[in-house]
Design an enzyme around this catalytic site. Structure first.
Site, short mmCIF file in Angstrom:
data_model
loop_
_atom_site.label_atom_id
_atom_site.label_comp_id
_atom_site.label_asym_id
_atom_site.label_seq_id
_atom_site.Cartn_x
_atom_site.Cartn_y
_atom_site.Cartn_z
N ASP A 2 -5.72 1.63 10.44
CA ASP A 2 -6.74 1.41 10.68
C ASP A 2 -7.07 0.99 12.09
O ASP A 2 -7.05 1.76 13.35
CB ASP A 2 -7.51 0.53 9.56
CG ASP A 2 -8.89 0.15 9.72
OD1 ASP A 2 -9.68 0.84 10.47
OD2 ASP A 2 -9.41 -0.78 9.04
N GLY A 44 0.97 -1.28 -0.01
CA GLY A 44 -0.08 -0.01 0.08
C GLY A 44 0.82 1.19 -0.02
O GLY A 44 0.23 2.27 -0.49
N LYS A 57 -7.48 6.40 10.25
CA LYS A 57 -8.67 6.06 10.53
C LYS A 57 -8.93 5.79 11.96
O LYS A 57 -8.93 4.72 12.52
CB LYS A 57 -9.06 5.02 9.57
CG LYS A 57 -10.42 5.06 8.81
CD LYS A 57 -11.13 3.86 8.24
CE LYS A 57 -10.24 3.27 7.10
NZ LYS A 57 -10.92 2.13 6.72
P1 IMP Z 1 -4.82 -2.33 10.49
O1 IMP Z 1 -3.91 -3.35 10.74
O2 IMP Z 1 -6.23 -2.72 10.84
O3 IMP Z 1 -4.30 -0.95 10.99
O4 IMP Z 1 -4.80 -2.28 8.98
C1 IMP Z 1 -3.80 -1.70 8.29
C2 IMP Z 1 -3.90 -2.12 7.02
O5 IMP Z 1 -4.97 -2.37 6.23
C3 IMP Z 1 -3.20 -1.13 5.82
O6 IMP Z 1 -1.88 -1.31 5.82
C4 IMP Z 1 -4.05 -1.10 4.60
O7 IMP Z 1 -3.21 -1.86 3.72
C5 IMP Z 1 -5.14 -1.84 4.92
N1 IMP Z 1 -6.31 -0.95 5.21
C6 IMP Z 1 -6.98 -0.58 6.35
N2 IMP Z 1 -7.93 0.46 6.20
C7 IMP Z 1 -7.94 0.54 4.77
C8 IMP Z 1 -8.77 1.15 3.76
O8 IMP Z 1 -9.63 2.07 4.10
N3 IMP Z 1 -8.35 0.81 2.35
C9 IMP Z 1 -7.39 0.24 1.75
N4 IMP Z 1 -6.60 -0.59 2.68
C10 IMP Z 1 -6.84 -0.50 4.02
MG MG Z 2 -3.32 -2.79 2.04
#
Ligand code: IMP
Ligand code: MG
Length: 184
Positions: free
Chosen positions: A107, A48, A135
């Site tokens: 996220d 990403g 987010k």
């Molecule tokens: P986390 O572990 O829940 O913080 O998620 C982080 C990972 O999920 C990031 O590296 C993103 O690749 C993916 N991610 C989280 N939210 C989104 C979104 O709204 N769009 C695209 N990818 C997301």
């Molecule tokens: Mg991703």
């Protein structure tokens, strides 16, 4: 014929190209000033971060090394898996250097916590986090984002490197994915 894949018409603009450009310029100025005279290693979390990181490092105005780490957190949906695993580690020796982890979006926080914990014992002089987007509404782990681009609402966003099911990364702006209308 399946209609379960979202179409381009189901995307709504959230962050424009000019806001992205201003944000990258602001972050680059701040990071470039903070790391001047240091031994910076920018570590992108694949996939990403690749577009954001490419734009950012070209504007830092300081020498640096670039490396990548691959972790898996999401499968093919929009929900966090909460269980993160390392798929590909650095090939750079970061001992005594200043690591800046570059992520597309924070996220729940599980992914960056895993990566920061992974680097905690690597012998780096410092480890900081730069994220293009945050987010915060869905956070499950405490995360300090040292350099943040912008906060996005609790929508699934794509474009500028961000994907849904590995699609839409190539879009130059950031869009929210409209979840309705995907099934019929
Ligand atoms: P986390 O572990 O829940 O913080 O998620 C982080 C990972 O999920 C990031 O590296 C993103 O690749 C993916 N991610 C989280 N939210 C989104 C979104 O709204 N769009 C695209 N990818 C997301
Ligand atoms: Mg991703």
């Amino acid at each position: 014929m399946s209609h379960s894949q979202p179409q381009l018409t189901e995307l709504s603009l959230v962050i424009s190209r000019s806001v992205i450009e201003q944000t990258v310029a602001r972050l680059a100025a701040q990071i470039g000033a903070d790391y001047r005279g240091r031994q910076l290693v920018a570590v992108g979390i694949l996939k990403g971060s690749f577009i954001f990181m490419a734009d950012l490092v070209r504007q830092l105005g300081i020498p640096l090394e670039v490396d990548f780490i691959t972790v898996s957190s999401y499968g093919s949906g929009t929900e966090s898996s909460r269980s993160v695993s390392l798929c590909h580690d650095l090939t750079t020796d970061v001992k005594g250097k200043d690591v800046l982890v570059i992520e597309d979006i924070v996220d729940t926080g599980h992914t960056v916590c895993f990566v920061l914990e992974h680097f905690a014992a690597c012998g780096a002089s410092s480890v900081r986090l730069c994220a293009l987007a945050d987010k915060p509404s869905r956070r499950e782990r405490g995360v300090k984002i040292d350099y943040l681009g912008f906060t996005v609402p609790d929508r699934f966003v794509v474009g500028y490197g961000l994907d849904f099911d590995n699609k839409f990364r190539y879009l130059p702006e950031i869009y929210a994915l409209e979840q309705h209308g995907g099934q019929d």
